[in-house]
Design a protein around this motif. Structure first.
Motif, PDB file in Angstrom:
ATOM      1  N   LEU B 293      11.047 -19.843   8.352  1.00  0.00           N
ATOM      2  CA  LEU B 293      10.097 -18.836   8.876  1.00  0.00           C
ATOM      3  C   LEU B 293      11.049 -17.514   9.112  1.00  0.00           C
ATOM      4  CD1 LEU B 293       7.268 -19.771  11.296  1.00  0.00           C
ATOM      5  CD2 LEU B 293       6.662 -18.329   9.508  1.00  0.00           C
ATOM      6  N   SER B 294      11.630 -17.143   8.328  1.00  0.00           N
ATOM      7  CA  SER B 294      12.799 -16.189   8.315  1.00  0.00           C
ATOM      8  C   SER B 294      12.336 -15.038   7.554  1.00  0.00           C
ATOM      9  CB  SER B 294      14.357 -17.179   7.576  1.00  0.00           C
ATOM     10  OG  SER B 294      14.473 -18.254   8.448  1.00  0.00           O
ATOM     11  N   TYR B 295      13.660 -13.984   7.527  1.00  0.00           N
ATOM     12  CA  TYR B 295      13.108 -12.602   7.252  1.00  0.00           C
ATOM     13  C   TYR B 295      13.692 -12.731   6.455  1.00  0.00           C
ATOM     14  CZ  TYR B 295      14.359  -8.042   6.756  1.00  0.00           C
ATOM     15  OH  TYR B 295      14.438  -7.109   6.313  1.00  0.00           O
ATOM     16  N   GLU B 296      12.806 -12.217   5.961  1.00  0.00           N
ATOM     17  CA  GLU B 296      13.309 -11.663   4.186  1.00  0.00           C
ATOM     18  C   GLU B 296      12.790 -10.481   4.077  1.00  0.00           C
ATOM     19  OE1 GLU B 296      13.370 -14.735   1.393  1.00  0.00           O
ATOM     20  OE2 GLU B 296      12.265 -13.176  -0.179  1.00  0.00           O
ATOM     21  N   PHE B 297      13.492  -9.433   3.566  1.00  0.00           N
ATOM     22  CA  PHE B 297      12.906  -8.294   2.172  1.00  0.00           C
ATOM     23  C   PHE B 297      11.566  -8.648   1.475  1.00  0.00           C
ATOM     24  CE2 PHE B 297      12.470  -4.157   0.254  1.00  0.00           C
ATOM     25  CZ  PHE B 297      12.319  -3.155   0.656  1.00  0.00           C
ATOM     26  N   ARG B 298      11.138  -8.220   1.692  1.00  0.00           N
ATOM     27  CA  ARG B 298      10.249  -8.720   0.237  1.00  0.00           C
ATOM     28  C   ARG B 298       9.588  -7.229  -0.761  1.00  0.00           C
ATOM     29  NH1 ARG B 298       7.297 -13.165   1.518  1.00  0.00           N
ATOM     30  NH2 ARG B 298       6.296 -13.127   0.068  1.00  0.00           N
ATOM     31  N   PRO B 299      10.950  -6.465  -1.292  1.00  0.00           N
ATOM     32  CA  PRO B 299      10.445  -5.763  -2.186  1.00  0.00           C
ATOM     33  C   PRO B 299       9.042  -6.099  -3.041  1.00  0.00           C
ATOM     34  CG  PRO B 299      12.410  -7.453  -3.208  1.00  0.00           C
ATOM     35  CD  PRO B 299      11.483  -8.449  -2.514  1.00  0.00           C
ATOM     36  N   ASP B 300       8.194  -6.833  -3.498  1.00  0.00           N
ATOM     37  CA  ASP B 300       7.286  -6.966  -4.075  1.00  0.00           C
ATOM     38  C   ASP B 300       6.096  -6.463  -2.930  1.00  0.00           C
ATOM     39  OD1 ASP B 300       7.509  -9.102  -2.608  1.00  0.00           O
ATOM     40  OD2 ASP B 300       5.740  -9.706  -3.373  1.00  0.00           O
ATOM     41  N   ARG B 301       6.275  -6.270  -1.967  1.00  0.00           N
ATOM     42  CA  ARG B 301       5.381  -5.900  -1.285  1.00  0.00           C
ATOM     43  C   ARG B 301       5.954  -4.361  -0.539  1.00  0.00           C
ATOM     44  NH1 ARG B 301       3.386 -10.157   3.211  1.00  0.00           N
ATOM     45  NH2 ARG B 301       2.973 -11.228   1.661  1.00  0.00           N
ATOM     46  N   HIS B 302       6.546  -4.180  -1.105  1.00  0.00           N
ATOM     47  CA  HIS B 302       7.136  -2.854  -0.932  1.00  0.00           C
ATOM     48  C   HIS B 302       6.960  -1.660  -1.170  1.00  0.00           C
ATOM     49  CE1 HIS B 302      10.138   0.368   1.427  1.00  0.00           C
ATOM     50  NE2 HIS B 302      10.655   0.889  -0.145  1.00  0.00           N
ATOM     51  N   ASP B 303       6.412  -0.318  -0.903  1.00  0.00           N
ATOM     52  CA  ASP B 303       6.082   1.175  -0.724  1.00  0.00           C
ATOM     53  C   ASP B 303       7.107   1.270  -1.385  1.00  0.00           C
ATOM     54  OD1 ASP B 303       4.670   3.378  -1.452  1.00  0.00           O
ATOM     55  OD2 ASP B 303       3.435   3.510  -0.049  1.00  0.00           O
ATOM     56  N   ARG B 304       7.160   1.952  -3.022  1.00  0.00           N
ATOM     57  CA  ARG B 304       8.241   2.583  -3.756  1.00  0.00           C
ATOM     58  C   ARG B 304       8.164   4.528  -3.555  1.00  0.00           C
ATOM     59  NH1 ARG B 304      10.912  -1.866  -6.509  1.00  0.00           N
ATOM     60  NH2 ARG B 304       9.323  -4.014  -6.300  1.00  0.00           N
ATOM     61  N   GLY B 305       6.966   4.263  -2.985  1.00  0.00           N
ATOM     62  CA  GLY B 305       7.361   5.586  -3.175  1.00  0.00           C
ATOM     63  C   GLY B 305       8.459   6.447  -2.602  1.00  0.00           C
ATOM     64  N   SER B 306       7.339   8.022  -2.720  1.00  0.00           N
ATOM     65  CA  SER B 306       8.445   8.652  -1.566  1.00  0.00           C
ATOM     66  C   SER B 306       7.853   8.953   0.007  1.00  0.00           C
ATOM     67  CB  SER B 306       8.706  10.230  -2.337  1.00  0.00           C
ATOM     68  OG  SER B 306       8.915  10.208  -3.171  1.00  0.00           O
ATOM     69  N   LYS B 307       8.597   9.019   1.127  1.00  0.00           N
ATOM     70  CA  LYS B 307       7.837   9.686   2.656  1.00  0.00           C
ATOM     71  C   LYS B 307       8.592  10.678   3.605  1.00  0.00           C
ATOM     72  CE  LYS B 307       8.181   4.781   1.330  1.00  0.00           C
ATOM     73  NZ  LYS B 307       8.978   3.889   0.415  1.00  0.00           N
ATOM     74  N   THR B 308       8.301  10.641   4.048  1.00  0.00           N
ATOM     75  CA  THR B 308       8.541  11.933   5.290  1.00  0.00           C
ATOM     76  C   THR B 308       8.039  11.211   6.564  1.00  0.00           C
ATOM     77  OG1 THR B 308       8.502  13.517   3.516  1.00  0.00           O
ATOM     78  CG2 THR B 308       8.770  14.243   5.405  1.00  0.00           C
ATOM     79  N   VAL B 309       9.554  11.235   7.477  1.00  0.00           N
ATOM     80  CA  VAL B 309       9.135  10.576   8.962  1.00  0.00           C
ATOM     81  C   VAL B 309       9.806  12.035  10.131  1.00  0.00           C
ATOM     82  CG1 VAL B 309       9.865   9.286  10.358  1.00  0.00           C
ATOM     83  CG2 VAL B 309       8.774   8.231   8.128  1.00  0.00           C
ATOM     84  N   LEU B 310       9.376  12.292  10.420  1.00  0.00           N
ATOM     85  CA  LEU B 310       9.954  13.463  11.293  1.00  0.00           C
ATOM     86  C   LEU B 310      10.579  14.905  10.363  1.00  0.00           C
ATOM     87  CD1 LEU B 310      11.060  10.911  14.278  1.00  0.00           C
ATOM     88  CD2 LEU B 310       9.555  12.512  13.838  1.00  0.00           C
TER      89      LEU B 310
END
Lengths: 408, 539
Positions: B293-310
């Motif tokens: 149960l460790s942290y892992e970055f999961r590329p298969d779940r990541h949204d690869r699109g462009s985003k804009t925050v603030l």
């Protein structure tokens, strides 16, 4: 509004004259009791009750098909068979104690009831059912506190949470008195110190002019008030015998029968998360249901004449899978049931639209569907007991659609 | 008994080995930064001693006033700003502490197996728990006991207090799913190392801890396309279809990250920002269940699109670095400084701190890039902190009441986890606040009748030796029942109230305890009335 003690007077009495408990009980008896005050008793069955084992849809072939080891047998099928209610549904035989109450039309069942959303997390579903509004994760106030907020401000004893914590439904500005158990609601030092401690704290908090003083005075007042009921010597009426697990219901009965102006009592009953070894009528769930049935029947008997003004409602966060799992239990599902018991209940019916149990009739092809919104039931009983009318406040986003389980 | 005797008694307690002070002077010298010259700190009167110990510690022990006096406020505070070396904290208390630190392999394995067995149903742990003989309830209790133990016994009092502050700021709920077995580890690895460090490190550590990922559902958050992909393939899988949980973007963590952890509810973000943040943070998840149960970055779940925050662009294809950049941006945002400063001032200054005070502290937070020690130093040197009207104006939270009472009595905790029952009774069991806001830190939240009754009850049971898990080894030595009543009350005044107890409180204690004949009962009643009094609930 019934007359109630003026706290300041009580505290003057308390500090001036070694204030005696007898004085309070005599004073209490002289007051007119809030005899026509309606009381709402909420029982949250935490852990998700398998409604299909409580009230069995015995006409459904799929019920028996999908539950080879845990189904409750059809009425008339010998020992351990369910007890027929209306030709479609039958009561778990371990709940036999409830049958006379159902037949006396003091108990109604609402089947296929639950949350409009599909969460299968205990955490989220309990929160959702108790907050009953937007911002389930962050809301500070629950539906029952909002409902009480509509009423004129009441005494400390108006809403009482029996248990280890104030439930989220009652948290918020209206406040609830948390009572772990009636007998123990007091300071717990050695008895020899008791009077000095009470007097001392009453003086210390009595002179504090801020919120802290008010809170402390409320608390000490409540200990006097509750200890004056003499919970140690309480004798339930009609030989009512509560199972140990339901001592809170016994406390609830005593509170309701007292002269205190109680309007809401909340208690939790846990242990329904039957993922494994649930069993049939003889199994572990059956044992828990038997305790529940005996407790509710004891409550009914104990309340005696006061039963007429009480409405008890049970709720649970969701139901369980129609099919049993690989470990003889059931997993988190969707629709479940609620029970409504009381003197004003339109009992003797299994209310709500039954959606059927065939796979295509199920929620996500696996669970009993929800055809009745839980707020249809909570809304109706709280309207009856508390006169809730502002639904946009108590149940934001909900349009009332009552089933008629209570006589108005 | 004279003051001198009392000091001698305190020294004796020290010599008995009750509290070996850390030799922090050397560490201080290495890390000390120039203190901002906002104010010359007032001289150490009893009033000032009480204010400093009431705000920056869990309340005075018998020896704390002398300790503070020997160092002076500035040096004492600088010592407090230096965290003890890693590992030192763990030796503080006994067994519960060590148990709570864990993320014991067998427990994690059980939860992971559970996760694997049914993706719909991560909560049916009772079976596994039995099969693996894991007492999850005991583990949860140990996490709570460890926090109380630290608050009572640690010499790094300000650190202990900030650990509590951040654990509430970055709240997780110990009863949610696997947080049960991760909560202790969460505090020790994500909070403790950064409690006096940099806010950004704290933010990143909590964002990537499995307890937070599970608590606020980011482990379930999946790029929206993935949802379609998963749902078209699901169901109708034969005679016994295995239902799947609906997958998709989950905004829970994103929303609390903005509203509670960083910018604050008025921080100027929109619902669209929440969605964009959730998209950026897709992939911040857990490793596959079979790996624990460790942290892992999961590329298969990541949204690869462009985003804009603030108004700031993220991605496309930024992967984990995109999320880390977002967290850094949020940590540096002026609204975050304002929000954190407001909460710190509420903790240390008053329930309603004045705006200029918050602005000054926020400025320091911003200038130092979220240096928590420097920000606390700014509070110590803020004129509002020294305003006489704020003194004694904070109501102790239940945890603060409990720790201060135990410290004042010279109590010790045994190796059991019994003390968590007291925390529960008082209404603030550590890490058991379900809502992400954490426990409130204002008087209105803790002045209810039943809550105060619990304090009076705990005070009464505590001095009568009726609280399991608490030992009072020096009670008769420090508070002999042979002491005449006026001397007893004078000592209560000195130890509990640093000589500043109000006459009325002391009078009531004297009169009501004095009505008891039996000397031990009389002594106990006096102590309990004082600890349960309104005066002792304030700091």
């Amino acid at each position: 509004m019934p007359i109630r003690f003026d706290r300041r007077t009580l505290f003057r009495m308390g500090t001036a004259s070694a204030w005696s408990l007898m004085a309070l009980s005599h004073a209490a008896q002289a007051e007119p009791r809030p005899a026509d005050r309606r009381v709402l008793v909420c029982v949250f069955m935490r852990g998700a009750v398998d409604g299909l084992s409580v009230v069995v849809p015995y006409a459904e072939a799929s019920y028996y098909r999908d539950r080879s080891s845990i189904a409750i047998q059809r009425p008339g099928k010998g020992d351990g068979a369910a007890l027929d209610l209306d030709g479609r549904f039958a009561l778990n035989p371990r709940l036999a104690a409830l049958l006379p109450i159902y037949r006396a039309k003091e108990l109604a069942v609402v089947h296929a009831v639950g949350l409009p959303t599909g969460t299968r997390s205990h955490f989220d579903a309990q929160d959702e059912m108790e907050i009953a509004g937007p911002d389930v994760h962050t809301a500070a106030e629950g539906w029952l506190s909002r409902a009480l907020g509509e009423l004129p401000r009441g005494g400390l004893e108006r809403s009482i949470a029996l248990g280890d914590h104030v439930p989220r439904a009652l948290s918020g500005t209206s406040g609830a008195l948390l009572v772990r158990n009636l007998e123990g609601f007091d300071l717990h030092g050695p008895g020899r110190m008791r009077d000095a401690m009470h007097r001392g704290f009453e003086r210390l908090y009595g002179e504090s002019r801020d919120a802290l003083g008010q809170g402390g005075r409320d608390a000490l007042y409540a200990t006097r008030m509750l200890q004056a009921l003499d919970p140690k010597s309480y004798q339930p009426k009609n030989g009512a015998n509560y199972p140990d697990k339901y001592k809170h219901l016994r406390d609830a009965a005593q509170l309701i029968k007292s002269n205190l102006d109680v309007q809401v009592v909340w208690l939790d009953a846990g242990g329904w998360d039957t993922h494994a070894g649930q069993g049939g009528a003889d199994g572990s769930l059956g044992k828990k249901l038997e305790e529940l049935g005996r407790a509710l029947a004891a409550f009914r008997a104990d309340l005696d004449a006061d039963f007429g003004r009480v409405t008890l409602v049970t709720m649970t966060e969701f139901g369980r899978t129609v099919a049993e799992n690989g470990t003889g239990g059931t997993d988190h599902g969707h629709g479940s049931l609620m029970m409504v018991m009381g003197g004003a209940v339109n009992g003797g019916q299994v209310a709500g639209r039954w959606p059927g149990l065939e796979p295509e009739q199920r929620f996500e092809e696996r669970d009993l569907a929800v055809t009745t919104d839980y707020r249809d039931v909570l809304g109706e009983v709280s309207t009856h007991c508390l006169g809730v009318s502002n639904f946009t406040h108590t149940f934001p986003g909900y349009t009332p659609n009552f089933l008629g389980v209570v006589r108005s | 008994m004279s003051d001198g005797d009392l000091v001698a008694l305190g020294a004796a307690a020290l010599a008995l080995g009750c509290a070996a002070r850390p030799s922090a002077t050397t560490r201080t010298a290495q890390s000390a930064k120039a203190a901002p010259a906002v104010a010359t700190l007032p001289a150490l009167t009893p009033d000032i001693t009480r204010h400093v110990l009431g705000r920056f510690s869990y309340g005075p022990t018998l020896t704390d006033p002398a300790w503070l006096a020997s160092l002076g406020v500035e040096r004492w505070f600088e010592e407090q700003l230096v965290p003890p070396p890693p590992g030192e904290a763990a030796t503080l208390a006994a067994a519960p502490y060590r148990r709570a630190l864990g993320q014991p392999d067998d427990v994690v394995a059980a939860f992971a197996a559970d996760e694997r067995s049914d993706p719909v149903d991560t909560e049916h742990i009772s079976l596994r728990k039995q099969a693996n003989r894991i007492n999850v309830k005991e583990l949860v209790a140990a996490v709570g006991a460890a926090q109380t133990a630290r608050q009572v016994t640690s010499d790094a009092q300000l650190q202990a207090l900030m650990i509590d502050f951040w654990a509430n700021h970055f709240n997780v709920y110990l009863r949610k799913n696997a947080v049960k077995v991760l909560g202790g580890n969460y505090v020790e690895t994500a909070i403790v190392p950064h409690a006096l460090g940099r806010f950004e490190d704290l933010l990143v550590a909590t964002a990537r801890h499995p307890a937070m990922l599970i608590y606020l559902d980011n482990d379930k958050s999946v790029v929206a396309d993935k949802e379609r992909e998963l749902s078209t393939g699901r169901l109708r899988g034969g005679a016994n279809p295995k239902p799947r949980k609906k997958r998709g973007l989950n905004e829970n963590y994103a929303r609390e990250l903005l509203e509670l952890h960083t910018l604050g509810v008025d921080g100027g973000y929109t619902q669209q920002d929440v969605i964009e943040v959730a998209r950026v943070l897709t992939g911040f998840g857990l490793c596959r269940p079979e790996d624990g149960l460790s942290y892992e970055f999961r590329p298969d779940r990541h949204d690869r699109g462009s985003k804009t925050v603030l108004g700031v662009a993220f991605g496309p294809n930024g992967g984990e670095e995109e999320g880390l950049a977002l967290l850094r941006m949020l940590a540096k945002h002026p609204a975050t400084a304002q929000h954190i400063a407001g909460k710190l001032c509420r903790r240390f200054v008053s329930d309603a701190p004045d705006a200029p005070c918050v602005a000054r502290v926020a400025a320091r937070f911003r200038e130092t890039d979220g240096d928590i020690a420097a920000t606390l130093r700014a509070i110590l040197h803020d004129p509002s902190f020294w305003d006489p009207t704020v003194r004694g104006g904070k109501l102790k939270k239940p945890s603060e009441f409990l720790a201060s009472a135990l410290r004042a009595l010279g109590a010790e905790l045994d190796a059991s986890t019994e003390i968590t029952k007291v925390s529960q009774q008082l209404g603030e069991p550590p890490l058991l606040q379900p809502v992400p806001t954490g426990y409130a830190d204002i008087a209105a939240a803790w002045s209810g009748g039943a809550q105060l009754l619990a304090r009076m009850d705990v005070a009464t049971r505590l001095v009568s030796g009726k609280v399991p898990g608490v030992k009072l080894p020096n009670l008769d030595e420090l508070w002999p029942s042979t002491l005449a009543l006026p001397e007893l009350v004078a000592r209560i005044n000195r130890v509990f109230f640093l000589g500043l107890g109000d006459a009325r409180t002391l009078q009531v204690v004297r009169e009501e305890a004095g009505a008891i004949e039996e000397p031990v009962d009389r002594r106990n009643a006096a102590l309990a009335l004082a600890l349960g009094s309104p005066a002792f609930q304030r700091r």
